[in-house]
Motif scaffolding. Structure first.
Motif, short mmCIF file in Angstrom:
data_model
loop_
_atom_site.label_atom_id
_atom_site.label_comp_id
_atom_site.label_asym_id
_atom_site.label_seq_id
_atom_site.Cartn_x
_atom_site.Cartn_y
_atom_site.Cartn_z
N ALA A 8 0.93 -1.28 -0.14
CA ALA A 8 -0.30 0.16 0.18
C ALA A 8 0.67 1.39 0.25
O ALA A 8 0.32 1.75 -0.88
N TYR A 9 1.72 1.05 0.77
CA TYR A 9 2.56 2.29 1.12
C TYR A 9 3.67 2.53 -0.81
O TYR A 9 3.33 3.11 -0.70
N GLY A 12 0.68 3.80 -3.22
CA GLY A 12 0.84 5.49 -3.09
C GLY A 12 1.29 6.26 -3.37
O GLY A 12 1.50 7.09 -3.90
N GLU A 13 2.92 5.73 -3.49
CA GLU A 13 3.50 6.31 -3.32
C GLU A 13 4.64 6.12 -5.18
O GLU A 13 4.91 7.74 -5.82
N LEU A 48 -4.61 1.36 4.06
CA LEU A 48 -4.46 1.39 3.13
C LEU A 48 -6.18 2.31 2.92
O LEU A 48 -5.76 3.51 1.44
N SER A 50 -5.51 5.74 3.39
CA SER A 50 -4.52 6.92 2.97
C SER A 50 -3.86 6.69 2.02
O SER A 50 -3.30 7.48 0.89
N THR A 51 -3.33 5.44 1.28
CA THR A 51 -3.23 5.59 0.23
C THR A 51 -4.47 5.46 -0.86
O THR A 51 -3.56 5.78 -2.24
N TYR A 52 -5.27 5.06 -0.65
CA TYR A 52 -6.21 5.89 -1.56
C TYR A 52 -6.84 6.95 -2.16
O TYR A 52 -6.73 7.05 -3.32
N LYS A 54 -3.98 8.94 -2.07
CA LYS A 54 -3.33 9.33 -2.93
C LYS A 54 -3.35 8.94 -4.13
O LYS A 54 -2.73 9.04 -4.97
N LEU A 55 -3.93 7.56 -4.01
CA LEU A 55 -3.96 7.06 -5.71
C LEU A 55 -4.85 8.09 -6.78
O LEU A 55 -5.23 8.14 -7.97
#
Length: 199
Positions: A8-9, A12-13, A48, A50-52, A54-55
């Motif tokens: 996920a990290y 996201g990056e 997760l 936070s990843t969303y 970022k996506l």
């Protein structure tokens, strides 16, 4: 679960770096991560969510799919307050923020600064100290002598008298040791004192 956190990290990056391949396109990345959501602990769910968001910043084309998940009752009415707060804040951020503001808020994380472990620093310091101690010459050794066995300190006078009467043998001495005003070689024959002439 740790692999989900790491995945996920990283996505996201840097998910945009592999998005060109249809097997790892934006929607594929999102669906793959979200398929694990219900199996994870709350701590992993925080990551997760936070990843969303970022996506959404990386792939605006899947914004609606992600907002649908963020607005779901499972998040907004979750018993965990942290999940509720993240879902609400991320939803509002995606709705209100412009693309430039979203890019600024969700920009790539800065690189981690390289720091040496304090434990490794102590080990290196101790190792260097031990090496230096080995390099110090041994100053306790006495000066080198040519003899393999040190018998006794040689005194200028009374040396021969110190041996018992009838003693015959080899005495090993250092080079140039003064004995009776002369010099004994390393292996000098020593015998009883010669008889004194009677008066």
């Amino acid at each position: 679960e740790n692999m989900v956190k790491v995945g996920a990290y990283i996505l996201g990056e840097f998910g945009n770096l592999i998005a060109g391949d249809e097997r790892s396109g934006p929607i594929v990345q999102f669906k793959l991560l979200h398929s694990m959501f219900h199996l994870c602990s709350n701590t992993t769910k925080y990551i997760l969510l936070s990843t969303y968001i970022k996506l959404i910043n990386l792939f605006p084309e899947i914004k609606l799919d992600i907002e649908e998940v963020l607005k779901h009752d499972n998040q907004l009415r979750n018993s965990d307050a942290e999940i509720q707060q993240r879902a609400m804040e991320y939803t509002k951020l995606s709705e209100i923020a412009t693309s430039d503001l979203l890019a600024t808020v969700l920009e790539e994380m800065p690189q981690f600064t390289e720091r040496e472990s304090s434990l490794l620093a102590k080990l290196k310091k101790k190792s260097n100290t031990l090496v230096k101690e080995k390099e110090i010459p041994d100053t306790d050794n006495s000066s080198t002598q040519n003899t393999s066995t040190v018998v006794a300190e040689i005194e200028p006078a009374g040396f021969l008298d110190s041996f018992p009467t009838g003693f015959t043998g080899t005495v090993e001495t250092p080079d140039d040791s003064p004995v009776l005003g002369g010099t004994l070689n390393n292996h000098s024959e020593v015998g009883p004192s010669p008889p004194q002439p009677s008066a």
